[in-house]
Design a protein around this motif. Structure first.
Motif, PDB file in Angstrom:
ATOM      1  N   SER A 171       0.822  -1.219   0.000  1.00  0.00           N
ATOM      2  CA  SER A 171       0.000   0.000   0.000  1.00  0.00           C
ATOM      3  C   SER A 171       0.851   1.263   0.000  1.00  0.00           C
ATOM      4  N   GLN A 172       1.973   1.249   0.709  1.00  0.00           N
ATOM      5  CA  GLN A 172       2.826   2.441   0.758  1.00  0.00           C
ATOM      6  C   GLN A 172       3.466   2.711  -0.593  1.00  0.00           C
ATOM      7  N   ARG A 173       3.994   1.666  -1.230  1.00  0.00           N
ATOM      8  CA  ARG A 173       4.636   1.837  -2.549  1.00  0.00           C
ATOM      9  C   ARG A 173       3.619   2.268  -3.595  1.00  0.00           C
ATOM     10  N   ARG A 174       2.420   1.719  -3.521  1.00  0.00           N
ATOM     11  CA  ARG A 174       1.379   2.100  -4.487  1.00  0.00           C
ATOM     12  C   ARG A 174       0.987   3.556  -4.289  1.00  0.00           C
ATOM     13  N   SER A 175       0.861   3.975  -3.046  1.00  0.00           N
ATOM     14  CA  SER A 175       0.504   5.362  -2.747  1.00  0.00           C
ATOM     15  C   SER A 175       1.574   6.319  -3.261  1.00  0.00           C
ATOM     16  N   GLU A 176       2.844   5.968  -3.067  1.00  0.00           N
ATOM     17  CA  GLU A 176       3.945   6.803  -3.560  1.00  0.00           C
ATOM     18  C   GLU A 176       3.927   6.890  -5.089  1.00  0.00           C
ATOM     19  N   LEU A 177       3.664   5.761  -5.724  1.00  0.00           N
ATOM     20  CA  LEU A 177       3.620   5.739  -7.189  1.00  0.00           C
ATOM     21  C   LEU A 177       2.470   6.588  -7.704  1.00  0.00           C
ATOM     22  N   PHE A 178       1.284   6.432  -7.120  1.00  0.00           N
ATOM     23  CA  PHE A 178       0.108   7.186  -7.560  1.00  0.00           C
ATOM     24  C   PHE A 178       0.295   8.687  -7.328  1.00  0.00           C
ATOM     25  N   SER A 179       1.064   9.035  -6.305  1.00  0.00           N
ATOM     26  CA  SER A 179       1.307  10.454  -6.019  1.00  0.00           C
ATOM     27  C   SER A 179       2.205  11.108  -7.053  1.00  0.00           C
ATOM     28  N   SER A 180       2.903  10.292  -7.836  1.00  0.00           N
ATOM     29  CA  SER A 180       3.815  10.827  -8.852  1.00  0.00           C
ATOM     30  C   SER A 180       3.190  10.895 -10.240  1.00  0.00           C
ATOM     31  N   ILE A 181       1.955  10.417 -10.367  1.00  0.00           N
ATOM     32  CA  ILE A 181       1.302  10.351 -11.683  1.00  0.00           C
ATOM     33  C   ILE A 181       0.214  11.421 -11.770  1.00  0.00           C
ATOM     34  N   PRO A 182       0.251  12.286 -12.801  1.00  0.00           N
ATOM     35  CA  PRO A 182      -0.801  13.306 -12.973  1.00  0.00           C
ATOM     36  C   PRO A 182      -2.170  12.660 -13.134  1.00  0.00           C
ATOM     37  N   VAL A 183      -3.188  13.281 -12.612  1.00  0.00           N
ATOM     38  CA  VAL A 183      -4.536  12.715 -12.631  1.00  0.00           C
ATOM     39  C   VAL A 183      -5.052  12.545 -14.061  1.00  0.00           C
ATOM     40  N   GLY A 184      -4.528  13.351 -14.991  1.00  0.00           N
ATOM     41  CA  GLY A 184      -4.961  13.249 -16.382  1.00  0.00           C
ATOM     42  C   GLY A 184      -4.590  11.946 -17.053  1.00  0.00           C
ATOM     43  N   GLU A 185      -3.724  11.140 -16.418  1.00  0.00           N
ATOM     44  CA  GLU A 185      -3.340   9.841 -16.980  1.00  0.00           C
ATOM     45  C   GLU A 185      -4.353   8.748 -16.662  1.00  0.00           C
ATOM     46  N   VAL A 186      -5.339   9.052 -15.839  1.00  0.00           N
ATOM     47  CA  VAL A 186      -6.351   8.056 -15.482  1.00  0.00           C
ATOM     48  C   VAL A 186      -7.325   7.881 -16.636  1.00  0.00           C
ATOM     49  N   TRP A 187      -7.667   6.648 -16.932  1.00  0.00           N
ATOM     50  CA  TRP A 187      -8.599   6.301 -18.005  1.00  0.00           C
ATOM     51  C   TRP A 187      -9.935   7.010 -17.779  1.00  0.00           C
ATOM     52  N   GLY A 188     -10.361   7.793 -18.752  1.00  0.00           N
ATOM     53  CA  GLY A 188     -11.646   8.482 -18.669  1.00  0.00           C
ATOM     54  C   GLY A 188     -11.584   9.875 -18.087  1.00  0.00           C
TER      55      GLY A 188
END
Length: 424
Positions: A171-188
């Motif tokens: 969960s910690q690694r996933r949270s760190e990864l998601f924090s580095s990705i702009p929201v515009g990269e999410v499908w839809g």
């Protein structure tokens, strides 16, 4: 339930490189219809800052400076190689959803979660060996997570070569990864939604994942709430069975040069109707009506502007090219306005349903349908064996001066015996 999203890397460019190894390592761009703008870019072109959809005329200076190689779209080649990729991927899962020409979802439920990353590597190697196209694999518990994992795999954010399995991250690694990705990269999540979320200080995937679904529903829609749920591992978007019949079929192209005469427009409409009818028969469907549309070029402001469409109901649902073309041309004549410079035409088959489900009328000729089926079978068989348009409707014309520009097109290496790759 783990889901994999398999996406071909720079698909059109990869198809071209398969048969022309000299393109490897070179900046390559594939252009849209009429060689208009970039629809596929090699990594070398992306590194130059050229965006998807960039018009070719704006790239010519930078092209000369960096030696960018431009190619016209070769849809016949891409379609054939796509079919081979999807057929290969079908062997890796009991359920496959073909999402687009270069990507598909695979249901990996029942597989050992600990081996999914290894399985993803097997998928990559098999597709590369069997077809020659490089792919990346993203694995997540929902379709949205699988798409996001594929993005990470392509960007090398997962630490694995071409495969990202979110199930391997704590969960910690996933949270760190998601924090580095702009929201515009999410499908839809498109540009407008991204701008709206930014006003709420939601700028990363992690911000969106932690946002209140109820608040987002008030500000946006239930669709974005489903996206948030999917980011949190709650499936909201079902995997669809491959081969789901289409509800509509559209075929449309911009012309290589403007067309004014009815004859030229008629040829284009007949040609597009022929293509649409072929797709209709492949789906095992029949159409209840056909929509025909034409328009001038909105960018030529000095020209008189005109855009019209018409829906022509069919007396009886059909997949017969001759009947569909006849109805389409009747519709075209009713909306045609002379002395204008038309830039585009197209057809849309509507009211599609399974063949054999059409209700017969009292006045139907019982011998007509068998004759039609035999004629279409012969037409499709000859074109499949001898090449597209070996046998076609006369109304489609032969010279087709209206056809789109494809001055930089490669050969049809896999579908035309006269254009096979030659080894010296």
């Amino acid at each position: 339930m783990p889901i994999a999203l398999v996406d071909c890397n720079n698909f059109y460019v990869s198809c071209e490189r398969m048969f022309n190894p000299k393109l490897e390592g070179k900046p390559v761009v594939v252009l849209s219809n009429n060689d208009g703008c970039a629809v596929s870019r090699s990594n070398e072109v992306k590194a130059l800052g050229i965006k998807m959809g960039e018009p070719w005329f704006r790239m010519k200076d930078i092209s000369k400076q960096h030696g960018i190689i431009a190619l016209s779209s070769n849809y016949t080649l891409y379609g054939d190689l796509s079919a081979r990729v999807m057929a290969t991927l079908a062997n890796f899962s009991p359920q496959q959803e073909i999402y687009s020409i270069d990507e598909c979802f695979l249901d990996l439920g029942g597989f050992d979660p600990k081996t999914l990353a290894e399985y993803g590597q097997k998928i990559r190697k098999t597709v590369k060996r069997n077809v020659g196209i490089p792919v990346c694999v993203g694995i997540g518990d929902t379709k949205t997570l699988a798409k996001l994992a594929n993005h990470c795999a392509k960007k090398g954010l997962s630490g694995s070569d071409g495969v990202c399995d979110f199930g391997q991250l704590n969960s910690q690694r996933r949270s760190e990864l998601f924090s580095s990705i702009p929201v515009g990269e999410v499908w839809g999540v498109g540009r407008k939604i991204t701008e709206g979320l930014a006003k709420l200080n939601i700028k990363t995937v992690e911000d969106l994942r932690r946002a209140s679904p109820e608040y987002l529903r008030q500000q946006f829609s239930i669709v974005l709430v489903k996206t948030v749920n999917e980011l949190n591992g709650i499936p909201c978007i079902e995997l669809e069975e491959a081969g789901t019949p289409r509800q509509q079929i559209m075929v449309s192209r911009s012309f290589g040069s403007s067309v004014s005469a009815l004859d030229g427009l008629s040829e284009s409409v007949a040609h597009y109707t022929t293509r649409a009818a072929e797709k209709l028969r492949r789906d095992g469907s029949i159409a209840a009506s056909i929509c025909v549309f034409i328009r001038t070029n909105p960018f030529r402001e000095k020209d008189e502007q005109y855009s019209r469409s018409i829906v022509v109901p069919l007396l009886q649902s059909t997949d017969d090219t001759t009947k569909l073309v006849k109805s389409a041309l009747i519709g075209l004549k009713s909306i045609y306005k002379p002395a204008l410079n038309y830039a585009k035409s197209g057809v849309l088959l509507m009211g599609l349903h399974e063949k054999g489900s059409a209700q017969r009328t009292l006045f139907d000729d019982p011998a007509e349908q068998p004759r039609s089926d035999k004629l279409m079978y012969v037409l499709d068989s000859i074109n499949q064996k001898m090449g597209k348009d070996s046998l076609t409707i006369g109304a489609s014309g032969t010279k087709q001066r209206w056809a789109m520009r494809r001055e930089l097109k490669s050969q049809n290496y896999t579908s035309d015996i006269n254009e096979l790759l030659e080894a010296w």
